[in-house]
Design an enzyme around this catalytic site. Structure first.
Site, short mmCIF file in Angstrom:
data_model
loop_
_atom_site.label_atom_id
_atom_site.label_comp_id
_atom_site.label_asym_id
_atom_site.label_seq_id
_atom_site.Cartn_x
_atom_site.Cartn_y
_atom_site.Cartn_z
CE LYS A 298 19.02 18.62 -50.34
NZ LYS A 298 19.06 17.18 -50.34
CG ASP A 334 16.20 15.09 -51.88
OD1 ASP A 334 16.79 14.86 -52.95
OD2 ASP A 334 16.56 15.98 -51.07
N GLY A 360 20.28 9.30 -38.71
CA GLY A 360 20.35 10.71 -39.06
C GLY A 360 19.00 11.38 -38.88
N GLY A 362 18.67 14.91 -40.20
CA GLY A 362 18.81 16.17 -40.93
C GLY A 362 17.81 16.27 -42.07
P1 ATR Z 1 21.39 16.77 -44.70
O1 ATR Z 1 20.55 17.81 -45.36
O2 ATR Z 1 22.38 16.13 -45.61
O3 ATR Z 1 20.61 15.74 -43.97
P2 ATR Z 1 21.96 18.14 -42.25
O4 ATR Z 1 20.57 18.62 -42.19
O5 ATR Z 1 23.06 19.07 -41.90
O6 ATR Z 1 22.31 17.56 -43.67
O7 ATR Z 1 22.05 16.83 -41.31
C1 ATR Z 1 23.21 16.14 -41.14
C2 ATR Z 1 22.92 14.82 -40.40
O8 ATR Z 1 24.15 14.08 -40.33
C3 ATR Z 1 22.46 15.02 -38.97
O9 ATR Z 1 21.63 13.96 -38.63
C4 ATR Z 1 23.79 14.95 -38.21
O10 ATR Z 1 23.68 14.59 -36.86
P3 ATR Z 1 23.47 15.74 -35.73
O11 ATR Z 1 22.04 16.13 -35.81
O12 ATR Z 1 23.81 15.08 -34.47
O13 ATR Z 1 24.40 16.85 -36.09
C5 ATR Z 1 24.45 13.84 -38.98
N1 ATR Z 1 25.89 13.84 -38.76
C6 ATR Z 1 26.77 14.74 -39.26
N2 ATR Z 1 28.02 14.41 -38.86
C7 ATR Z 1 27.91 13.28 -38.11
C8 ATR Z 1 28.84 12.43 -37.44
N3 ATR Z 1 30.13 12.72 -37.44
N4 ATR Z 1 28.37 11.35 -36.80
C9 ATR Z 1 27.06 11.08 -36.79
N5 ATR Z 1 26.13 11.83 -37.41
C10 ATR Z 1 26.55 12.92 -38.07
#
Ligand code: ATR
Length: 507
Positions: A298, A334, A360, A362
């Site tokens: 994205k 979204d 989150g 992301g």
């Molecule tokens: P998306 O587009 O789905 O939001 P992304 O940009 O890769 O995907 O973001 C993933 C989010 O999930 C992030 O906030 C990530 O936390 P980090 O910034 O610390 O990586 C969160 N996330 C992924 N795995 C996680 C886990 N095991 N526990 C907590 N947060 C997690």
């Protein structure tokens, strides 16, 4: 018109005929995979074309080419000869095609085939990867004028699919079958016509004793019912979704059903990709008109945009590409999908006076925080990596923190609504059954939303519901964002009355 070929891989001829009868309405031709038959059955193949009642390809595939035949070449050639023997003047009683590998040079077989109208499919397989010299290969393979060239090579990447597509485009007049095998190449099968291929090989996935004949095949029923294969022509508008790994997507169901109900000459296909750069080249080659973009591209797709909506600009994430005369325009559906869904759930017009915790930071969280801020909420962002939460919080002047029990006092100040935006708890993910907020006890008055829709109840939602909270999953948001995408793609408002007739996914 490209044809659908149903591959028959059962152990007996009788069973293959049963399978053929069940699926014959979807197929134009069928392939008898003699290598999958039990040894004594292989001797009885001669009458199969007559029994099948449709054109049959005779194939005895070697193990090195992805088949099951492990005997010597003499035995294999004998089986082919047996299939061609006692040819009848009524061609429907003969095999319509004989698959002969490129490196098998048996003039007597070719002669026998030629005499009785059996066309030769001259095949080359590489089940490990995609050769670098495909174009030269295609050009050099045909032994006689009437042969169909078949190239089936494994795509280990989107670049491999691109390579095959380009090679095919270089020889438009040659009758050929080009297949990128494996997960990355599945769309080369659905878009048979666009890849310049004559035949799409499929299997009946529901028949457990007749396993798919090659990796990446599409189920014969799905090919017709979901992708309307026979309606795909050069004029069909192509849309799709790209992402990685893209195994769980239900968007093709949504869009293809609407296109069908609206009698629109369009198709929507999954494009799993390991490289957004290569995918964008494929999109241009295939003339895609619109693309849904999902994890993890994205943000990465933004450099490819010629223009973008204000939302994409502010959010920094794009989930919708629309082809315009000037190039790709990026939009983000979204954001509106999220706020529309949550506001309807809460029976509210906006989020004024609402204090909200977002889990989150992301791409998904960015759209959520943007909407919450736009609609008046006060927001706390909690993320596993607190620095990322801080970065997202800065332009909106939100509160932020890490994802652990030290933040409980903050959550208690921002708990009218709690929104989970990470992939933690998603089915099929590495952390399904996990709860990113396990350290926090719900008081029961929180409104809790999880953007995940599969499973319907994540561990977080289940715990919140048990504590007395109202809970909402991401299904309604998904449908809403898809409706906005439909409007972007087609320039028409989504026909709301069709919603009841559309199955989106597992809900
Ligand atoms: P998306 O587009 O789905 O939001 P992304 O940009 O890769 O995907 O973001 C993933 C989010 O999930 C992030 O906030 C990530 O936390 P980090 O910034 O610390 O990586 C969160 N996330 C992924 N795995 C996680 C886990 N095991 N526990 C907590 N947060 C997690």
């Amino acid at each position: 018109m490209a044809k659908i070929c149903l591959c028959l891989t059962a152990k007996t001829l009788k069973r293959n005929l049963e399978i053929l009868d069940k699926y014959r309405k979807y197929a134009d031709i069928t392939e008898l995979r003699v290598d999958c038959l039990e040894p004594n059955e292989r001797l009885l193949i001669r009458r199969f074309p007559e029994q099948a009642g449709m054109p049959v390809i005779l194939t005895v595939r070697r193990h090195i080419d992805g088949g099951q035949f492990v005997g010597g070449e003499g035995v294999r050639v004998n089986l082919m000869a047996r299939g061609l023997a006692f040819a009848e003047t009524d061609r429907r009683r003969n095999f319509a095609y004989l698959d002969i590998e490129d490196d098998l040079d048996i003039p007597s077989l070719e002669e026998a085939a030629g005499t009785f109208g059996t066309r030769i499919i001259r095949s080359y397989h590489n089940s490990q990867g995609t050769d670098s010299n495909l174009l030269a290969k295609i050009r050099s393979m045909r032994h006689s004028g009437d042969e169909i060239i078949k190239i089936a090579v494994r795509a280990n990447s989107t670049k491999d699919v691109l390579h095959l597509l380009k090679a095919g485009r270089e020889c438009p007049d040659q009758e050929k079958i080009l297949i990128s095998m494996g997960h990355y190449g599945t769309y080369s099968r659905i878009l048979t016509e666009q890849f310049g291929s004559a035949i799409c090989y499929t299997s009946a996935f529901a028949e457990e004793d007749a396993p798919p004949a090659a990796p990446g095949q599409v189920d014969v029923e799905e090919l017709s019912k979901l992708f309307h294969f026979h309606n795909i022509t050069k004029n069909t508008k192509i849309y799709g979704i790209t992402g990685n790994p893209l195994r769980m997507t239900s968007s093709p169901n949504f869009f293809n059903t609407v296109f069908e109900l609206e009698a629109t000459n369009a198709i929507y296909i999954p494009f799993p990709t390991d490289s957004i750069i290569d995918f964008m080249e494929i999109a241009n080659y295939l003339g895609l008109e619109g693309v849904s973009v999902t994890i993890p591209y994205k943000e990465a797709v933004i450099p490819f945009l010629n223009s973008m909506t204000d939302e994409v600009q502010s959010i920094g994430a794009c989930n919708t590409l629309i082809l315009t005369p000037q190039g790709w325009k990026g939009a983000n559906t979204d954001a509106r999908g999220f706020s529309g869904s949550l506001l309807a759930f809460l029976s509210r017009e906006n989020f004024k006076r609402q204090r909200v915790t977002v889990i989150g930071a992301g791409g998904a969280a960015r759209a959520v925080v943007y909407e919450l801020h736009r609609l008046g909420a006060k927001v706390l962002i909690l993320n596993r990596s607190p620095q990322k939460a801080a970065l997202l919080a800065a332009p909106y002047k939100c509160a932020w923190g890490g994802l652990d029990e030290r933040e409980i006092p903050k959550i208690e100040k921002y708990r009218d609504i709690i929104i989970q935006t990470t992939s933690v708890g998603m089915e099929g993910g590495s952390l399904d059954m996990a709860d990113p907020l396990a350290f926090y006890n719900f008081c029961g008055r929180e409104e809790v939303m999880d953007l995940i829709y599969n499973p319907r109840m994540t561990p977080l939602l289940r715990r919140a519901s048990n504590a007395g909270c109202n809970v909402l999953n991401g299904y309604d948001m998904l449908i809403r964002q898809a409706q906005y995408q439909y409007a972007y793609f087609t320039g028409k408002e989504f026909p709301g009355h069709l919603l009841a007739r559309i199955q989106y996914g597992e809900n």
